[in-house]
Design a protein around this motif. Structure first.
Motif, PDB file in Angstrom:
ATOM      1  N   TYR A  87     -32.088 -45.328  17.938  1.00 25.16           N
ATOM      2  CA  TYR A  87     -30.646 -45.080  18.044  1.00 25.16           C
ATOM      3  C   TYR A  87     -30.327 -44.324  19.327  1.00 25.16           C
ATOM      4  O   TYR A  87     -29.365 -44.647  20.040  1.00 25.16           O
ATOM      5  CB  TYR A  87     -30.165 -44.282  16.834  1.00 25.16           C
ATOM      6  CG  TYR A  87     -28.825 -43.605  17.023  1.00 25.16           C
ATOM      7  CD1 TYR A  87     -27.636 -44.308  16.870  1.00 25.16           C
ATOM      8  CD2 TYR A  87     -28.760 -42.256  17.367  1.00 25.16           C
ATOM      9  CE1 TYR A  87     -26.406 -43.687  17.055  1.00 25.16           C
ATOM     10  CE2 TYR A  87     -27.544 -41.623  17.552  1.00 25.16           C
ATOM     11  CZ  TYR A  87     -26.361 -42.342  17.397  1.00 25.16           C
ATOM     12  OH  TYR A  87     -25.156 -41.721  17.591  1.00 25.16           O
TER      13      TYR A  87
ATOM     14  N   GLU B 191     -30.379 -46.710  22.206  1.00 18.49           N
ATOM     15  CA  GLU B 191     -29.192 -47.562  22.215  1.00 18.49           C
ATOM     16  C   GLU B 191     -27.947 -46.766  22.602  1.00 18.49           C
ATOM     17  O   GLU B 191     -27.088 -47.253  23.350  1.00 18.49           O
ATOM     18  CB  GLU B 191     -28.998 -48.192  20.840  1.00 18.49           C
ATOM     19  CG  GLU B 191     -30.102 -49.167  20.455  1.00 18.49           C
ATOM     20  CD  GLU B 191     -29.985 -49.635  19.015  1.00 18.49           C
ATOM     21  OE1 GLU B 191     -29.189 -49.019  18.263  1.00 18.49           O
ATOM     22  OE2 GLU B 191     -30.685 -50.595  18.640  1.00 18.49           O
ATOM     23  N   ARG B 192     -27.858 -45.551  22.112  1.00 20.03           N
ATOM     24  CA  ARG B 192     -26.667 -44.709  22.339  1.00 20.03           C
ATOM     25  C   ARG B 192     -26.517 -44.321  23.795  1.00 20.03           C
ATOM     26  O   ARG B 192     -25.400 -44.144  24.295  1.00 20.03           O
ATOM     27  CB  ARG B 192     -26.822 -43.443  21.482  1.00 20.03           C
ATOM     28  CG  ARG B 192     -25.594 -42.561  21.437  1.00 20.03           C
ATOM     29  CD  ARG B 192     -24.546 -43.135  20.508  1.00 20.03           C
ATOM     30  NE  ARG B 192     -23.588 -42.131  20.149  1.00 20.03           N
ATOM     31  CZ  ARG B 192     -22.584 -41.721  20.918  1.00 20.03           C
ATOM     32  NH1 ARG B 192     -22.408 -42.244  22.105  1.00 20.03           N
ATOM     33  NH2 ARG B 192     -21.737 -40.792  20.508  1.00 20.03           N
TER      34      ARG B 192
ATOM     35  N   ASP C 103     -22.832 -39.284  16.362  1.00 16.82           N
ATOM     36  CA  ASP C 103     -21.798 -40.310  16.406  1.00 16.82           C
ATOM     37  C   ASP C 103     -20.443 -39.737  16.811  1.00 16.82           C
ATOM     38  O   ASP C 103     -19.598 -40.455  17.358  1.00 16.82           O
ATOM     39  CB  ASP C 103     -21.664 -40.987  15.033  1.00 16.82           C
ATOM     40  CG  ASP C 103     -22.754 -42.029  14.796  1.00 16.82           C
ATOM     41  OD1 ASP C 103     -23.370 -42.484  15.786  1.00 16.82           O
ATOM     42  OD2 ASP C 103     -22.983 -42.381  13.619  1.00 16.82           O
TER      43      ASP C 103
ATOM     44  N   TYR D 241     -23.028 -48.904  24.676  1.00 15.66           N
ATOM     45  CA  TYR D 241     -23.325 -48.803  23.241  1.00 15.66           C
ATOM     46  C   TYR D 241     -22.420 -49.717  22.435  1.00 15.66           C
ATOM     47  O   TYR D 241     -22.845 -50.305  21.433  1.00 15.66           O
ATOM     48  CB  TYR D 241     -23.171 -47.353  22.780  1.00 15.66           C
ATOM     49  CG  TYR D 241     -23.550 -47.135  21.335  1.00 15.66           C
ATOM     50  CD1 TYR D 241     -24.800 -47.521  20.860  1.00 15.66           C
ATOM     51  CD2 TYR D 241     -22.670 -46.525  20.448  1.00 15.66           C
ATOM     52  CE1 TYR D 241     -25.155 -47.318  19.528  1.00 15.66           C
ATOM     53  CE2 TYR D 241     -23.018 -46.308  19.127  1.00 15.66           C
ATOM     54  CZ  TYR D 241     -24.258 -46.715  18.671  1.00 15.66           C
ATOM     55  OH  TYR D 241     -24.612 -46.519  17.362  1.00 15.66           O
TER      56      TYR D 241
ATOM     57  N   THR E  77     -23.627 -52.442  19.593  1.00 14.89           N
ATOM     58  CA  THR E  77     -23.136 -52.494  18.212  1.00 14.89           C
ATOM     59  C   THR E  77     -22.446 -53.826  17.925  1.00 14.89           C
ATOM     60  O   THR E  77     -22.556 -54.366  16.817  1.00 14.89           O
ATOM     61  CB  THR E  77     -22.167 -51.331  17.936  1.00 14.89           C
ATOM     62  OG1 THR E  77     -21.114 -51.331  18.922  1.00 14.89           O
ATOM     63  CG2 THR E  77     -22.888 -49.997  18.008  1.00 14.89           C
ATOM     64  N   GLU E  78     -21.735 -54.366  18.924  1.00 15.02           N
ATOM     65  CA  GLU E  78     -21.093 -55.673  18.740  1.00 15.02           C
ATOM     66  C   GLU E  78     -22.141 -56.761  18.541  1.00 15.02           C
ATOM     67  O   GLU E  78     -21.999 -57.626  17.665  1.00 15.02           O
ATOM     68  CB  GLU E  78     -20.223 -55.998  19.950  1.00 15.02           C
ATOM     69  CG  GLU E  78     -19.484 -57.325  19.827  1.00 15.02           C
ATOM     70  CD  GLU E  78     -18.667 -57.644  21.064  1.00 15.02           C
ATOM     71  OE1 GLU E  78     -18.081 -58.746  21.106  1.00 15.02           O
ATOM     72  OE2 GLU E  78     -18.619 -56.803  21.983  1.00 15.02           O
TER      73      GLU E  78
ATOM     74  N   LYS F   1     -25.187 -56.359  17.376  1.00 12.48           N
ATOM     75  CA  LYS F   1     -25.785 -56.156  16.055  1.00 12.48           C
ATOM     76  C   LYS F   1     -24.878 -56.686  14.952  1.00 12.48           C
ATOM     77  O   LYS F   1     -25.357 -57.270  13.957  1.00 12.48           O
ATOM     78  CB  LYS F   1     -26.073 -54.667  15.831  1.00 12.48           C
ATOM     79  CG  LYS F   1     -27.314 -54.162  16.539  1.00 12.48           C
ATOM     80  CD  LYS F   1     -27.611 -52.741  16.100  1.00 12.48           C
ATOM     81  CE  LYS F   1     -28.977 -52.277  16.576  1.00 12.48           C
ATOM     82  NZ  LYS F   1     -29.323 -50.942  16.082  1.00 12.48           N
ATOM     83  N   SER F   2     -23.579 -56.485  15.098  1.00  9.64           N
ATOM     84  CA  SER F   2     -22.632 -56.969  14.087  1.00  9.64           C
ATOM     85  C   SER F   2     -22.666 -58.485  14.010  1.00  9.64           C
ATOM     86  O   SER F   2     -22.656 -59.067  12.910  1.00  9.64           O
ATOM     87  CB  SER F   2     -21.219 -56.488  14.416  1.00  9.64           C
ATOM     88  OG  SER F   2     -21.133 -55.085  14.340  1.00  9.64           O
TER      89      SER F   2
END
Length: 394
Positions: free
Chosen positions: A316, A319-320, A353, A365, A369-370, A372-373
Motif C-alpha cells: 500500500y 502504491e500510495r 488514507d 494513486y 485505485t481506478e 484495481k476497481s
C-alpha cells in the motif's frame, strides 16, 4: 517580556533552510536532528495536565518531522560514484574534470541524496584533516559548494550565486565576478560543486544556452568535481543541441538527444538515472521493506504495533507514494504527527488514507485505485458468469 532561558533559544529556529551561503551549509553539516524523546508510561502520559502533554507532543512532533532519509541502496550507489569521481579528479591535470548528472522525475530524492553524500564527504574530511578546520581557518576552507538554481538562470546569476555562497564581492562585470569566483574556489580548496535543479537551464533560450556554456567554463577552469541534478536531463539541451524549445518560445515537438549534435557537456559528464522504487524483484521488494522498517522503528508513538507498516502495508505504501522515497517520508511524518494530535498514537491505514500528499502522488494513486476497481469488476463479472453457468448445468 522576559528572555527565554538559554536551553530554549534553539527552539526559536524552525529548522534547516536550503543552503544559500557557506554558513548555511556548515549549519547543515553540523546539524544533529532531535534525538528520540523519552516517553513516560502511557498511564503517566494520560495523567499529565494539558500543558505537560502539549509540551511532550510538541517535542515528539519535532522529532517525527526530522526523521532521517534512509541510506538506501540508491544513495549508497551514488555515494560510491561521487566519491570515486572526487578521488579521480583530486590531483588531475588542468582541464575539464569528469562530472556527473543525476537525472530523474520529481520527488525521488535527488536533492536530498546529493546533500546527504556531500555532508558525509565533508564530515569525513573534518575527521581526517582536522588541521584544515582549525578556528583561524574556519570558513576559509570550503570543500563543498551547493547551489540551487532558479528558473531561467543566466551565467551571471550562476556566478553571483557562487560568489554569495563564498562571501565574495558581487559588484562589477560578469568577467570580474567570474575571476573572483575562480580565485575563491581555488583559495577555498573547494573539491565538490553541486548544481541542483539543472533543468532550470532552459538552453533553448539565448541565456540558457549561455548558462550551459558557463557550466562547461566552470568545469574547465575550476579545480572541482561538478555534480548536477535535474528532471529529464537526457532530453534537455544540456546534453544535446537538438533539445526542446522552452515554454516561453514558439512551440515545437521535443527532439531526442540523438536528433542534434552533442554538447561538450555530454562529453564531460556521465548521466545516471535515479528512478522511483520498483517492486520488480524480490531484492527490490526487500529493499523497499527495509526502508519502511527503518522509519517505522524510529516512531515515538504509544500504541503503534511493531512492524505493522512493514508487514501489512508495504505494498500500500508503495502504491500510495508511487515508489517515491520523498513521498514515503512525507506520508509517515504527516501520519505520525496526526496520530499524536488525534490521540490514536498509532499509524493506521485510516490515518494514512486521511493524509493528502502532493498532487502528483495523489494522481498516481488515483490511477492505481481506478485500475484495481476495474480489475475487481472484471473478476466479479467472471465469477458471476461462472456461477450462472454452474447453476444452469445443475
Amino acid at each position: 517580556m522576559a528572555p527565554l532561558p538559554p536551553e530554549d533559544v534553539e527552539c526559536l529556529h524552525p529548522g534547516l533552510a536550503e543552503p544559500r551561503m557557506k554558513e548555511d551549509w556548515f549549519a547543515y553539516v553540523f546539524y544533529d536532528p532531535p534525538s528520540r524523546p523519552f516517553l513516560p508510561s502511557y498511564e503517566v502520559y494520560l495523567a499529565m495536565d494539558g500543558a505537560e502533554r502539549r509540551r511532550l507532543n510538541r517535542i515528539r512532533n519535532r522529532y517525527h518531522s526530522a526523521l532521517v532519509l534512509a541510506w538506501t541502496p540508491a544513495v549508497q550507489h551514488f555515494e560510491t560514484e561521487i566519491t570515486e569521481l572526487l578521488a579521480a579528479n583530486e590531483m588531475a591535470p588542468p582541464g575539464a574534470r569528469l562530472g556527473l548528472l543525476i537525472d530523474g522525475p520529481p520527488t525521488v530524492g535527488k536533492s536530498t541524496l546529493v546533500k546527504m553524500i556531500a555532508r558525509k564527504f565533508e564530515q569525513e574530511l573534518r575527521e581526517d584533516f582536522p588541521e584544515r578546520f582549525v578556528p583561524e581557518r574556519l570558513g576559509s576552507y570550503v570543500p563543498v559548494v551547493y547551489i540551487s538554481l532558479t528558473d531561467q538562470v543566466t551565467p551571471k546569476q550562476i556566478s553571483l550565486a557562487i560568489a554569495r555562497y563564498l562571501n565574495v564581492p558581487t559588484s562589477g562585470t560578469k568577467d570580474t565576478i567570474d575571476d573572483r569566483v575562480l580565485t575563491a574556489l581555488t583559495a577555498s580548496g573547494t573539491q565538490l560543486i553541486i548544481f541542483d535543479d539543472l533543468h532550470f537551464l532552459d538552453c533553448s533560450l539565448k541565456e540558457g544556452r549561455a548558462s550551459n556554456d558557463h557550466i562547461k567554463f566552470l568545469a574547465n577552469h575550476a579545480p572541482c568535481t561538478i555534480v548536477g541534478t535535474g528532471v529529464d536531463l537526457e532530453n534537455s539541451p544540456l546534453l544535446s543541441e537538438g533539445g526542446p524549445i522552452g515554454p516561453r518560445t514558439k512551440s515545437a515537438r521535443p527532439k531526442s538527444p540523438a536528433s542534434g549534435p552533442r554538447t561538450q557537456t555530454a562529453g564531460r559528464f556521465s548521466r545516471q538515472e535515479l528512478a522511483p522504487f520498483a517492486l520488480d524483484s524480490n531484492d527490490r521488494i526487500l529493499q523497499w521493506v527495509a526502508v519502511i522498517r527503518s522509519l517505522e522503528s524510529s516512531l515515538a508513538l504509544y500504541q503503534h504495533k511493531e512492524e505493522s507498516l512493514t508487514r501489512r502495508h508495504w505494498r500500500y505504501l508503495h502504491e500510495r507514494t508511487d515508489g517515491s522515497i520523498a513521498g514515503l517520508h512525507a506520508l509517515i511524518r504527516r501520519s505520525a504527527v496526526r496520530a499524536v494530535q488525534q490521540g490514536t498514537e498509532a499509524i493506521t491505514r485510516e490515518i494514512m488514507d486521511s493524509i493528502v500528499l502532493s498532487y502528483a502522488h495523489e494522481r498516481a494513486y488515483a490511477k492505481v485505485t481506478e485500475l484495481k476497481s476495474r480489475q475487481a469488476a472484471t473478476e466479479a463479472k467472471k465469477q458471476s458468469q461462472k456461477q450462472r453457468a454452474a447453476d444452469g448445468t445443475a
